[in-house]
Design a protein around this motif. Sequence first.
Motif, PDB file in Angstrom:
ATOM      1  N   GLU A 158     -10.156   2.812  69.373  1.00  0.00           N
ATOM      2  CA  GLU A 158      -9.308   3.837  69.759  1.00  0.00           C
ATOM      3  C   GLU A 158      -8.314   4.249  68.612  1.00  0.00           C
ATOM      4  O   GLU A 158      -8.051   5.538  68.394  1.00  0.00           O
ATOM      5  CB  GLU A 158      -8.222   3.164  70.825  1.00  0.00           C
ATOM      6  CG  GLU A 158      -8.866   2.796  72.129  1.00  0.00           C
ATOM      7  CD  GLU A 158      -9.485   3.848  72.950  1.00  0.00           C
ATOM      8  OE1 GLU A 158      -8.806   5.047  72.961  1.00  0.00           O
ATOM      9  OE2 GLU A 158     -10.538   3.581  73.376  1.00  0.00           O
ATOM     10  N   LEU A 159      -8.047   3.340  67.510  1.00  0.00           N
ATOM     11  CA  LEU A 159      -7.147   3.916  66.632  1.00  0.00           C
ATOM     12  C   LEU A 159      -7.885   3.876  65.132  1.00  0.00           C
ATOM     13  O   LEU A 159      -7.315   4.636  64.216  1.00  0.00           O
ATOM     14  CB  LEU A 159      -5.964   2.953  66.354  1.00  0.00           C
ATOM     15  CG  LEU A 159      -5.143   2.543  67.864  1.00  0.00           C
ATOM     16  CD1 LEU A 159      -4.063   1.617  67.524  1.00  0.00           C
ATOM     17  CD2 LEU A 159      -4.806   3.832  68.388  1.00  0.00           C
ATOM     18  N   GLY A 160      -8.923   3.367  65.091  1.00  0.00           N
ATOM     19  CA  GLY A 160      -9.766   3.206  63.713  1.00  0.00           C
ATOM     20  C   GLY A 160     -10.296   4.410  63.261  1.00  0.00           C
ATOM     21  O   GLY A 160     -10.404   4.352  61.948  1.00  0.00           O
ATOM     22  N   GLU A 161     -11.066   5.242  64.144  1.00  0.00           N
ATOM     23  CA  GLU A 161     -11.889   6.360  63.750  1.00  0.00           C
ATOM     24  C   GLU A 161     -12.719   5.725  62.811  1.00  0.00           C
ATOM     25  O   GLU A 161     -13.034   6.442  61.784  1.00  0.00           O
ATOM     26  CB  GLU A 161     -10.991   7.438  63.232  1.00  0.00           C
ATOM     27  CG  GLU A 161      -9.829   8.132  64.536  1.00  0.00           C
ATOM     28  CD  GLU A 161      -8.997   8.888  63.713  1.00  0.00           C
ATOM     29  OE1 GLU A 161      -9.523   9.782  62.839  1.00  0.00           O
ATOM     30  OE2 GLU A 161      -7.884   9.124  64.023  1.00  0.00           O
ATOM     31  N   LEU A 162     -13.533   4.667  62.837  1.00  0.00           N
ATOM     32  CA  LEU A 162     -14.515   4.438  61.960  1.00  0.00           C
ATOM     33  C   LEU A 162     -15.648   5.184  61.883  1.00  0.00           C
ATOM     34  O   LEU A 162     -16.238   5.481  63.056  1.00  0.00           O
ATOM     35  CB  LEU A 162     -14.801   2.803  62.464  1.00  0.00           C
ATOM     36  CG  LEU A 162     -13.934   1.673  62.484  1.00  0.00           C
ATOM     37  CD1 LEU A 162     -14.469   0.331  62.584  1.00  0.00           C
ATOM     38  CD2 LEU A 162     -12.912   1.702  61.135  1.00  0.00           C
ATOM     39  N   SER A 163     -16.023   5.440  60.800  1.00  0.00           N
ATOM     40  CA  SER A 163     -17.295   6.047  60.476  1.00  0.00           C
ATOM     41  C   SER A 163     -18.241   5.499  59.333  1.00  0.00           C
ATOM     42  O   SER A 163     -17.580   4.829  58.323  1.00  0.00           O
ATOM     43  CB  SER A 163     -17.333   7.520  60.425  1.00  0.00           C
ATOM     44  OG  SER A 163     -16.558   7.794  59.250  1.00  0.00           O
ATOM     45  N   GLU A 164     -19.466   5.543  58.991  1.00  0.00           N
ATOM     46  CA  GLU A 164     -20.248   5.132  58.142  1.00  0.00           C
ATOM     47  C   GLU A 164     -19.669   5.545  56.691  1.00  0.00           C
ATOM     48  O   GLU A 164     -18.934   6.498  56.188  1.00  0.00           O
ATOM     49  CB  GLU A 164     -21.655   5.863  58.034  1.00  0.00           C
ATOM     50  CG  GLU A 164     -22.472   5.440  57.233  1.00  0.00           C
ATOM     51  CD  GLU A 164     -23.869   5.618  57.359  1.00  0.00           C
ATOM     52  OE1 GLU A 164     -24.754   5.044  56.389  1.00  0.00           O
ATOM     53  OE2 GLU A 164     -24.234   6.233  58.278  1.00  0.00           O
ATOM     54  N   GLY A 165     -19.550   4.437  55.916  1.00  0.00           N
ATOM     55  CA  GLY A 165     -18.883   4.407  54.400  1.00  0.00           C
ATOM     56  C   GLY A 165     -17.551   4.517  54.299  1.00  0.00           C
ATOM     57  O   GLY A 165     -16.954   4.457  53.400  1.00  0.00           O
ATOM     58  N   LYS A 166     -16.607   4.388  55.390  1.00  0.00           N
ATOM     59  CA  LYS A 166     -15.373   4.506  55.201  1.00  0.00           C
ATOM     60  C   LYS A 166     -14.953   2.775  54.802  1.00  0.00           C
ATOM     61  O   LYS A 166     -15.664   1.901  54.935  1.00  0.00           O
ATOM     62  CB  LYS A 166     -14.567   4.175  56.649  1.00  0.00           C
ATOM     63  CG  LYS A 166     -14.721   5.565  57.237  1.00  0.00           C
ATOM     64  CD  LYS A 166     -13.745   6.653  56.759  1.00  0.00           C
ATOM     65  CE  LYS A 166     -13.574   8.081  57.202  1.00  0.00           C
ATOM     66  NZ  LYS A 166     -13.513   9.284  56.440  1.00  0.00           N
ATOM     67  N   LYS A 167     -14.031   2.657  53.973  1.00  0.00           N
ATOM     68  CA  LYS A 167     -13.409   1.237  53.432  1.00  0.00           C
ATOM     69  C   LYS A 167     -12.425   0.811  54.458  1.00  0.00           C
ATOM     70  O   LYS A 167     -11.472   1.503  54.589  1.00  0.00           O
ATOM     71  CB  LYS A 167     -12.845   1.547  52.114  1.00  0.00           C
ATOM     72  CG  LYS A 167     -14.006   2.080  50.998  1.00  0.00           C
ATOM     73  CD  LYS A 167     -13.280   2.141  49.592  1.00  0.00           C
ATOM     74  CE  LYS A 167     -13.163   3.511  48.808  1.00  0.00           C
ATOM     75  NZ  LYS A 167     -14.128   4.550  49.418  1.00  0.00           N
ATOM     76  N   VAL A 168     -12.547  -0.478  54.895  1.00  0.00           N
ATOM     77  CA  VAL A 168     -11.783  -1.098  55.868  1.00  0.00           C
ATOM     78  C   VAL A 168     -11.230  -2.290  55.295  1.00  0.00           C
ATOM     79  O   VAL A 168     -11.817  -3.350  54.811  1.00  0.00           O
ATOM     80  CB  VAL A 168     -12.610  -1.361  57.130  1.00  0.00           C
ATOM     81  CG1 VAL A 168     -11.465  -2.036  58.034  1.00  0.00           C
ATOM     82  CG2 VAL A 168     -13.058  -0.114  57.605  1.00  0.00           C
ATOM     83  N   LEU A 169      -9.886  -2.345  55.143  1.00  0.00           N
ATOM     84  CA  LEU A 169      -9.361  -3.851  54.588  1.00  0.00           C
ATOM     85  C   LEU A 169      -8.822  -4.459  55.947  1.00  0.00           C
ATOM     86  O   LEU A 169      -8.306  -4.038  56.700  1.00  0.00           O
ATOM     87  CB  LEU A 169      -8.127  -3.315  53.842  1.00  0.00           C
ATOM     88  CG  LEU A 169      -7.323  -4.551  53.207  1.00  0.00           C
ATOM     89  CD1 LEU A 169      -7.938  -5.391  52.283  1.00  0.00           C
ATOM     90  CD2 LEU A 169      -6.086  -3.967  52.566  1.00  0.00           C
TER      91      LEU A 169
END
Length: 369
Positions: A158-169
């Motif tokens: 809902e909040l992360g808007e994840l997509s390929e190549g994004k950097k997530v900590l």
Amino acid sequence: PRPILDMSYSRHFLDFQGSSIPSSMKKLVVTKLSQNFREAVTLRQDSPVPLPGDGDLLVRNRFVGINASDINYSAGRYDASVKPPFDIGFEGVGDVVALGLSASADYTVGQAVAYVKAGSFAEYTVVPAKQAVPLPSAKPEFLTLMVSGATAYISLKELGELSEGKKVLVTAAAGGTGQFAVQLAKKAKCHVIGTCSSDEKGGFLKSIGCDRTINYKTENVESVLRKDYPEGVDVVYESVGGKMFDLALNSLATKGRLIVIGFITGYQNPTGLQPVKAELLPAKLLKKSASIRGFFLNHYLSEYKMALKDLLKMYESGDLVCEVDFGDMSPEGKFTGLESVFRAVDYMYMGKNIGKIVVELPHSVNSKL
């Protein structure tokens, strides 16, 4: 008085293997509001076993989950109107040993279920049938998904808007909910960085796909992020608070998103929250078009069933690791019985756990279950 309704269509108030349900049980009760869990909570030895109403299940708990928020609840931080004594514990997995007539339309005695409901730190808990989740078996791995897995799944979706190549900590990445944030971000084809407090935890994180682990006891997190990720990180999944929050905020990339799911460093403090450097917050957010979003699972219950269904499917097909920590490596050994909940909470606040901390409740000798 509520009648005890037909449980197995023949025996009255007997479980499916013929061992009678006792009239009294052990349970943990908050008797005083305090951020010191041991001061706040009392183990009651002879509480009456609750009776299921028409739409309820009586669940004999086999495994109960430890959450950082147990301390917030026993300190009275969630709902100031709730006065002691009150029951504690948020989630359990166990067997249905009795049920009301309406509940018997969907459930049977002997069925394994999981649930999220206050009052799980008890040998028996009454759970409304509509809140229960049927399981193929009473395994502790299912418990990891109920609060921890669902929190990671829904907040990132809902909040992360994840997509390929994004950097997530992910901070506290080897913890109960961090393990799922790491795996779900990897499934979204992101590059995942996880902070942790030991090499052993770092090894676990690598085994579940973490691209870069940072042991904050031996490495300077800020320096590593500045050197390896000069452009910043796109999403932070943050549960630590205090200095880690400040650091995460400063590490955001342009249009970065910081998701706050907790701040464990502030829970056990007598003063509560550790201060964060918030004076410059408007300027920092504006400079990067960045955002901070808070996430509390109770506000997203409309998404819960769907999230859990997906998580269960992933686990059962072998696509999701659900790491359980029974405290086998703790000084006094495995967390067994309600009396060990106190040790389990201490263990979590010392940052020792890898995965979700679970306490096993063994059955009494006279039970055939």
